[in-house]
Design a protein around this motif. Structure first.
Motif, PDB file in Angstrom:
ATOM      1  N   PRO A  34       1.813  13.224  -7.401  1.00 37.81           N
ATOM      2  CA  PRO A  34       1.833  11.858  -7.966  1.00 37.81           C
ATOM      3  C   PRO A  34       2.718  11.766  -9.199  1.00 37.81           C
ATOM      4  O   PRO A  34       2.980  12.756  -9.883  1.00 37.81           O
ATOM      5  N   HIS A  35       3.180  10.550  -9.471  1.00 37.37           N
ATOM      6  CA  HIS A  35       3.963  10.302 -10.678  1.00 37.37           C
ATOM      7  C   HIS A  35       3.105  10.550 -11.910  1.00 37.37           C
ATOM      8  O   HIS A  35       1.892  10.295 -11.913  1.00 37.37           O
ATOM      9  N   ARG A  54       5.634   0.351  -7.412  1.00 38.67           N
ATOM     10  CA  ARG A  54       4.341  -0.249  -7.063  1.00 38.67           C
ATOM     11  C   ARG A  54       3.269   0.154  -8.080  1.00 38.67           C
ATOM     12  O   ARG A  54       2.462  -0.686  -8.503  1.00 38.67           O
ATOM     13  N   GLN A  55       3.285   1.431  -8.487  1.00 41.96           N
ATOM     14  CA  GLN A  55       2.311   1.886  -9.470  1.00 41.96           C
ATOM     15  C   GLN A  55       2.514   1.181 -10.814  1.00 41.96           C
ATOM     16  O   GLN A  55       1.550   0.834 -11.503  1.00 41.96           O
ATOM     17  N   ILE A  96       4.902   6.276 -14.890  1.00 40.58           N
ATOM     18  CA  ILE A  96       4.358   4.970 -14.494  1.00 40.58           C
ATOM     19  C   ILE A  96       4.440   3.990 -15.660  1.00 40.58           C
ATOM     20  O   ILE A  96       4.758   2.802 -15.484  1.00 40.58           O
ATOM     21  N   LYS A 117       0.838  -1.195   0.000  1.00 37.56           N
ATOM     22  CA  LYS A 117       0.000   0.000   0.000  1.00 37.56           C
ATOM     23  C   LYS A 117       0.880   1.255   0.000  1.00 37.56           C
ATOM     24  O   LYS A 117       2.036   1.215   0.429  1.00 37.56           O
ATOM     25  N   ALA A 118       0.314   2.352  -0.479  1.00 37.12           N
ATOM     26  CA  ALA A 118       1.040   3.632  -0.440  1.00 37.12           C
ATOM     27  C   ALA A 118       1.175   4.106   0.993  1.00 37.12           C
ATOM     28  O   ALA A 118       0.248   3.975   1.798  1.00 37.12           O
ATOM     29  N   GLU A 138       7.374   3.840  -4.496  1.00 38.88           N
ATOM     30  CA  GLU A 138       5.961   3.938  -4.865  1.00 38.88           C
ATOM     31  C   GLU A 138       5.775   3.886  -6.380  1.00 38.88           C
ATOM     32  O   GLU A 138       4.791   3.334  -6.882  1.00 38.88           O
ATOM     33  N   GLY A 139       6.725   4.445  -7.143  1.00 43.24           N
ATOM     34  CA  GLY A 139       6.632   4.390  -8.597  1.00 43.24           C
ATOM     35  C   GLY A 139       6.660   2.966  -9.112  1.00 43.24           C
ATOM     36  O   GLY A 139       5.920   2.608 -10.047  1.00 43.24           O
ATOM     37  N   LYS A 163      -3.399  -4.501 -13.861  1.00 44.96           N
ATOM     38  CA  LYS A 163      -4.634  -4.022 -14.477  1.00 44.96           C
ATOM     39  C   LYS A 163      -4.753  -4.504 -15.916  1.00 44.96           C
ATOM     40  O   LYS A 163      -5.858  -4.769 -16.411  1.00 44.96           O
ATOM     41  N   ARG A 217       1.059  -2.292 -10.466  1.00 47.44           N
ATOM     42  CA  ARG A 217      -0.405  -2.238 -10.482  1.00 47.44           C
ATOM     43  C   ARG A 217      -0.924  -2.048 -11.910  1.00 47.44           C
ATOM     44  O   ARG A 217      -1.968  -2.598 -12.279  1.00 47.44           O
ATOM     45  N   LEU A 218      -0.191  -1.241 -12.727  1.00 40.15           N
ATOM     46  CA  LEU A 218      -0.602  -1.050 -14.107  1.00 40.15           C
ATOM     47  C   LEU A 218      -0.508  -2.359 -14.884  1.00 40.15           C
ATOM     48  O   LEU A 218      -1.393  -2.692 -15.691  1.00 40.15           O
TER      49      LEU A 218
END
Length: 666
Positions: free
Chosen positions: A37-38, A84-85, A43, A27-28, A81-82, A92, A88-89
């Motif tokens: 945010p990036h 992690r994003q 991302i 989690k963030a 965090e980048g 998705k 997540r992409l």
């Protein structure tokens, strides 16, 4: 503490432990110092890199706890965090599962906010040049194409092609870019062509502040027309002898031709200019000589001018007699012209006068500290700028425009005065500053009164102030007249303007006056005051003309000054048709097709415009140049609006340029 909580603490990962956590358990962190945010592009790049190579650097996490301090099973991303994003992409897009295992490093000792801030501050992005060369290495060593590299780094194939082109720049350019002496837009202008030899050649010719468009123009000169100034200077024959290729058009009336080897042509031009510079230095005795393709910025130099040659009484008398005889023979010529005998005698007199040499020449002492620059004019002829003085060659005894103690704080109070600038015989040291100001204010008013009553003195004062600022840069403070004149060079704004008909006339007038003025500014007043009023007016006109500035710069909106410039142009009857000509290079390739057709319609008629309407842009520009030649056509910004001009129809608007600016004086 319960037994369960004790067991939980015992099984918690320790500080520095590397563990694997499912993606959906990451989690963030609310303590992350990066609040912005990036970007989607960033991302996307993370996702592409992870898909191709995995997570190269494990994120740093802290354990999430509930209100009672019990771990929830989730982990908060402190650093990464980048990444992690990016994961997540990918999840998705179904490229990985939501439970994809991610290696992380646990940090339970450091403050999460501080290390997040540290991570974002204490890092430096790689230099773009390193990235360009790295992409080039991937392409050359691994055979990756632009699409493959783009997919692995999350950028488009077009961007990769651009970086590959930049990565293949000549090493000299890349070194200059890394050193900061070459900007990115300049580097991209060089890389419009992959020819490293051409890149090096242009790089050697340009200055550090050459704009990108000028570099791009030089790099894209694949072929050169025979009417180019460089070809006129070197000569087609010399170029052909050196082995240069020529493309000739056998299907045009004028037998057009183009030179294909631009590098060879530029080398021949440079060699010839250098030869002329060395020849001028040796023949004329200058301290130094330089050569360059374009007009130099001479504002950084001082200048010496030719002085009148001293002649003996016998030589002066003979020159006068020969000149009078020459004028007499010419005046006696009848309708049939000169007889063969008279024509032969004129040639003899002309040779005899030339044997005496010029009336003005540079002093030997001036040549020992001044130099000459040789450049290529826009008419294809060598241009010599003589008498330029570098800063280190200025005579030590030449007085500075500023007092040596200006701005110094000697600790004196308001009741003392050094009096170093007082007239000889006075002792103002006993006077307070306030009293001295009071007395000299009265003297200033008296001087105003006296000058107003003496027209000749007023004219000399104005001319003296203007000449100091035009011919003696930095010495404009040597006048009590509060008149300030700014002179702005135009060559950097419009290359070739100094070499045009108007520019040459302006330069010739300045050089003619420079030859009559003293080298030392403290001697100027005596020379100006001794001039006849008509000469003073001519000199004032010369200075006033140099100080005019009517350039329309989008960043310098001066509607009042521009309107007054139009009024002045009308007053002097300015006709730019004899000073500027519309050509493909000067206008037609720099405007849109509708403007080209509009110009041809005005100059040659709608029928001619319709005939070239379907041409490509380059062909249309060349055709338009031929069609308007000799017609005196001018674009709206160069036209002078007559005060007497009336609209042909009621309600007709005053001519305006493309930006809607009216050129009529209000």
């Amino acid at each position: 503490m319960t037994a369960q909580s004790t067991q939980t603490v015992a099984t918690e990962p320790q500080h520095g432990a590397e563990i694997t956590v499912p993606l959906n358990r990451l989690k963030a962190s609310p303590k992350n110092a990066r609040k912005t945010p990036h970007s989607p592009a960033t991302i996307e790049a993370f996702a592409a890199s992870i898909k191709a190579k995995g997570v190269l650097q494990p994120p740093v996490v802290e354990i999430e706890r509930d209100g009672e301090g019990v771990p929830t099973g989730n982990y908060l991303i402190t650093i990464g965090e980048g990444r992690r994003q990016g994961l997540r992409l990918l999840a998705k897009r179904k490229a990985i599962k939501r439970t994809y295992p991610v290696r992380v490093i646990v940090d339970v000792e450091n403050d999460a906010h501080e290390i997040s801030l540290d991570e974002n501050m204490t890092r430096e992005a790689m230099h773009p040049a390193d990235q360009f060369e790295a992409f080039q290495r991937l392409a050359s060593e691994k055979g990756y194409g632009p699409e493959e590299i783009g997919a692995r780094f999350g950028v488009s194939a077009h961007v990769v092609r651009q970086r590959l082109r930049l990565g293949s720049a000549a090493p000299e350019l890349m070194a200059a870019y890394r050193a900061g002496t070459l900007a990115l837009d300049q580097l991209t202008a060089f890389c419009v062509s992959e020819d490293q030899g051409r890149q090096r050649q242009v790089f050697e010719q340009i200055g550090p502040h050459t704009p990108a468009y000028a570099i791009r123009r030089a790099m894209t000169e694949a072929k050169v027309r025979v009417d180019d100034r460089r070809v006129r200077f070197v000569g087609v024959e010399a170029y052909a002898v050196a082995g240069g290729g020529i493309l000739r058009d056998l299907f045009t009336e004028d037998g057009g031709a183009w030179l294909e080897d631009v590098a060879l042509l530029d080398r021949l031009v440079c060699e010839k200019l250098v030869g002329l510079a060395d020849e001028a230095r040796e023949r004329e005795g200058w301290k130094w000589a330089e050569a360059g393709l374009d007009y130099p910025d001479v504002s950084a130099f001082g200048r010496v001018y030719p002085v009148a040659v001293e002649r003996s009484e016998a030589d002066a008398a003979e020159i006068t007699a020969l000149s009078e005889e020459y004028d007499g023979i010419v005046s006696e010529a009848g309708d049939d012209g000169l007889s063969p005998e008279a024509d032969a005698r004129l040639e003899e007199i002309d040779k005899a006068l030339q044997a005496f040499g010029p009336d003005f020449a540079y002093a030997p002492e001036a040549r020992t500290r001044a130099g000459v620059m040789v450049t290529l004019g826009h008419d294809g002829l060598a241009r010599f700028e003589r008498g330029l003085v570098r800063a280190e060659d200025v005579p030590a005894d030449l007085p500075s425009p500023w007092p040596e103690d200006e701005g110094a704080d000697d600790g004196a109070d308001s009741e003392t005065q050094s009096g170093s600038d007082a007239p000889e015989g006075e002792t103002p040291s006993a006077l307070s500053d306030r009293l001295l100001i009071d007395l000299t204010a009265h003297k200033t008013m008296g001087l105003r009164d006296a000058v107003q009553a003496d027209v000749n003195a007023a004219l000399a004062t104005v001319v003296h102030a203007l000449v100091l600022q035009v011919f003696y840069p930095g010495y404009g403070v040597w006048t009590p007249l509060q008149l300030r004149l700014t002179t702005t060079g135009l060559e950097r704004l419009a290359p070739g303007v100094d070499d045009g008909p108007a520019g040459r006339r302006v330069r010739d007038r300045c050089e003619a006056w420079g030859a009559r003025l003293p080298e030392r500014p403290e001697d100027l007043w005596g020379v100006v005051a001794a001039l006849a009023p008509s000469d003073q007016l001519d000199l004032m006109a010369c200075c006033a003309g140099v100080g005019l500035y009517a350039v329309r710069d989008p960043h310098d909106r001066r509607p009042g000054a521009l309107a007054q410039a139009e009024t002045l142009a009308t007053a002097v009857g300015l006709d730019m048709a004899g000073r500027w000509t519309a050509t493909a290079a000067s206008y037609f390739t720099r405007v849109a097709k509708p403007k080209v057709l509009e110009a041809v319609t005005e100059a040659a008629g709608a029928q001619e415009a319709a005939r070239i309407a379907g041409f490509k842009k380059a062909d249309m520009a060349e055709a338009a140049e031929r069609l308007v030649e000799g017609k005196g056509w001018l674009p709206v910004p160069l036209r002078t609006v007559s005060d007497a001009a009336e609209p042909e129809e009621p309600g007709a608007e005053t001519p305006r340029d493309d930006d809607g600016y009216s050129f009529a004086a209000e």
